[in-house]
Design an enzyme around this catalytic site. Structure first.
Site, PDB file in Angstrom:
ATOM      1  N   ASP A   1     -45.987 -32.167 -20.358  1.00  0.00           N
ATOM      2  CA  ASP A   1     -46.524 -30.822 -20.159  1.00  0.00           C
ATOM      3  C   ASP A   1     -45.425 -29.769 -20.240  1.00  0.00           C
ATOM      4  O   ASP A   1     -45.578 -28.735 -20.891  1.00  0.00           O
ATOM      5  CB  ASP A   1     -47.195 -30.728 -18.779  1.00  0.00           C
ATOM      6  CG  ASP A   1     -48.671 -31.079 -18.822  1.00  0.00           C
ATOM      7  OD1 ASP A   1     -49.349 -30.668 -19.773  1.00  0.00           O
ATOM      8  OD2 ASP A   1     -49.148 -31.753 -17.893  1.00  0.00           O
ATOM      9  N   VAL A   2     -44.331 -30.017 -19.544  1.00  0.00           N
ATOM     10  CA  VAL A   2     -43.254 -29.031 -19.491  1.00  0.00           C
ATOM     11  C   VAL A   2     -42.679 -28.786 -20.886  1.00  0.00           C
ATOM     12  O   VAL A   2     -42.479 -27.635 -21.303  1.00  0.00           O
ATOM     13  CB  VAL A   2     -42.148 -29.484 -18.520  1.00  0.00           C
ATOM     14  CG1 VAL A   2     -40.923 -28.578 -18.638  1.00  0.00           C
ATOM     15  CG2 VAL A   2     -42.672 -29.482 -17.086  1.00  0.00           C
TER      16      VAL A   2
END
Length: 402
Positions: A185-186
């Site tokens: 996600d990051v």
């Protein structure tokens, strides 16, 4: 976007207007980065669910001044500073009108609904770009807007699995292992940030916006980097090696007399200095170990010779010795050690922000250091709907404090 004279004081993106329809982690990571750099970010949250899902992802929350739990969970706060929270129900005609009004003056809109999810509300890229041709419209999804998996849901763990990361993470004989944080996600959020800023530059030069779309799985595959290209080059599947490196030996975590230490020998000269420092100079002249290709071929034999010796040396003694001879070495720290370190203090990687109600939020700082237009921390993570009254203003984007 017009930065004006305040750009140095408020960041290089001062004057940029970002309409944030994203939630959870990838999108908010992107919009927090833009906010830290000076953009005005209006975060749209669903009043029917109490806002961003992560507001309920405990167990750790900030308490208000009376000691009661707030909706500022640690998870939510990690990616939602420098934003204003506006509660809008986009399923209603009124809510859709609010979004169109905001988007008409926005430079960037970012969303992470399922592909096509906003089309049914008249808020998809085609509709929004027709009303604001210079709008940069960002979409984040699990598998992207095209392809056979387009409609499948996307979560960080699934991206780590599908994209191959878990197959190379963990101990050799253990189960496939995810990374300890939502790294897929990051990193997707980071790729989105790059794409949006590139598209914004094009829009400023030409007046033409565009659709920027990023998929969790695509981003995950992209940063398989050396291991991915190792496979494409050789056809051999990489294996889980725990903390060992696929291309460099010795490189990993080693048990010491009182803990663990990281040793990262990047070349043959460092290897010689390393073996001298630990009292095993003959290893650097052994034909099996004199070069990195040889050490790769005989990594297990080398480990059998190194590990017993390293295990007899206290951690700090070993670190000091290797630092003296310029061999890359470091500790394995717990988070209390990390945030108590003078390095974190010097680099301002832990910051405190106070909400308008007086709640103190302990946060991780932004790693970007810009000499002329540094990042700024202007707004603590917002309580749900704290800025909804902004919709009644003639100019909802007017934020004098920015």
């Amino acid at each position: 976007m017009t930065a004006g004279s305040k750009s140095a004081a408020h960041g290089p993106l001062h004057g940029m207007r970002v309409l944030d329809l994203s939630r959870i982690l990838a999108g908010p990571t992107c919009t927090q980065a833009l906010g830290d750099l000076g953009a005005t970010v209006l975060k749209i949250e669903n009043p029917g669910t109490g806002g961003d899902d992560t507001r309920q992802w405990g167990p750790h929350y900030v308490a208000d001044v009376a000691g009661a739990q707030t909706d500022l969970s640690a998870y939510f706060m990690s990616t939602n500073r420098n934003k204003h929270s506006i509660a809008v129900d986009i399923t209603t005609a009124e809510g859709q009108a609010h979004i169109r009004r905001l988007a008409a003056d926005a430079h960037i809109l970012i969303e992470n609904f399922k592909p096509g999810g906003l089309d049914k509300y008249g808020l998809g890229y085609a509709e929004m770009s027709a009303e604001n041709p210079s709008l940069v419209y960002g979409s984040i999804s699990g598998f992207g807007q095209t392809g056979p998996n387009r409609d499948k849901p996307g979560y960080d763990l699934m991206a780590q699995g599908y994209g191959g990361l878990m197959s190379i993470t963990g101990e050799p004989e253990g189960e496939p292992m995810k990374v300890g944080v939502g790294i897929a996600d990051v990193m997707c959020g980071m790729y989105a940030t790059i794409g949006l800023l590139a598209a914004l530059r094009h829009a400023e030069a030409t007046g033409q916006g565009q659709h920027v779309e990023v998929a969790l799985v695509d981003a995950q595959i992209a940063w398989m980097i050396n291991e991915g290209v190792n496979y494409l080059t050789s056809g051999a599947l990489p294996q889980r090696r725990g903390n060992r490196h696929p291309n460099i030996v010795p490189y990993g975590v080693y048990a010491t007399a009182d803990g663990h230490v990281i040793i990262a020998v990047g070349n043959d000269g460092q290897f010689k200095r390393f073996t001298d420092a630990i009292g095993l100079p003959a290893l650097a002249n052994d034909p099996r170990f004199a070069t990195n290709p040889g050490r790769l071929e005989h990594r297990d034999a080398l480990a059998d010779l190194l590990e017993p010796t390293v295990a007899q040396i206290p951690t700090q003694t070993l670190i000091s010795a290797l630092e003296t001879c310029k061999v890359p070495v470091g500790p394995v720290q717990t988070l209390d050690q990390v945030f108590a370190s003078d390095q974190v203090a010097a680099r301002e990687m832990q910051i405190d922000m106070t909400t308008p109600a007086g709640e103190v939020c302990h946060l991780i700082g932004n790693p970007l250091k810009l000499s002329q237009t540094p990042v700024t921390y202007r707004h603590a993570p917002p309580r749900f709907g704290a800025d909804t009254t902004r919709l009644e203003a003639d100019n909802p984007w007017d934020t004098p404090s920015e």
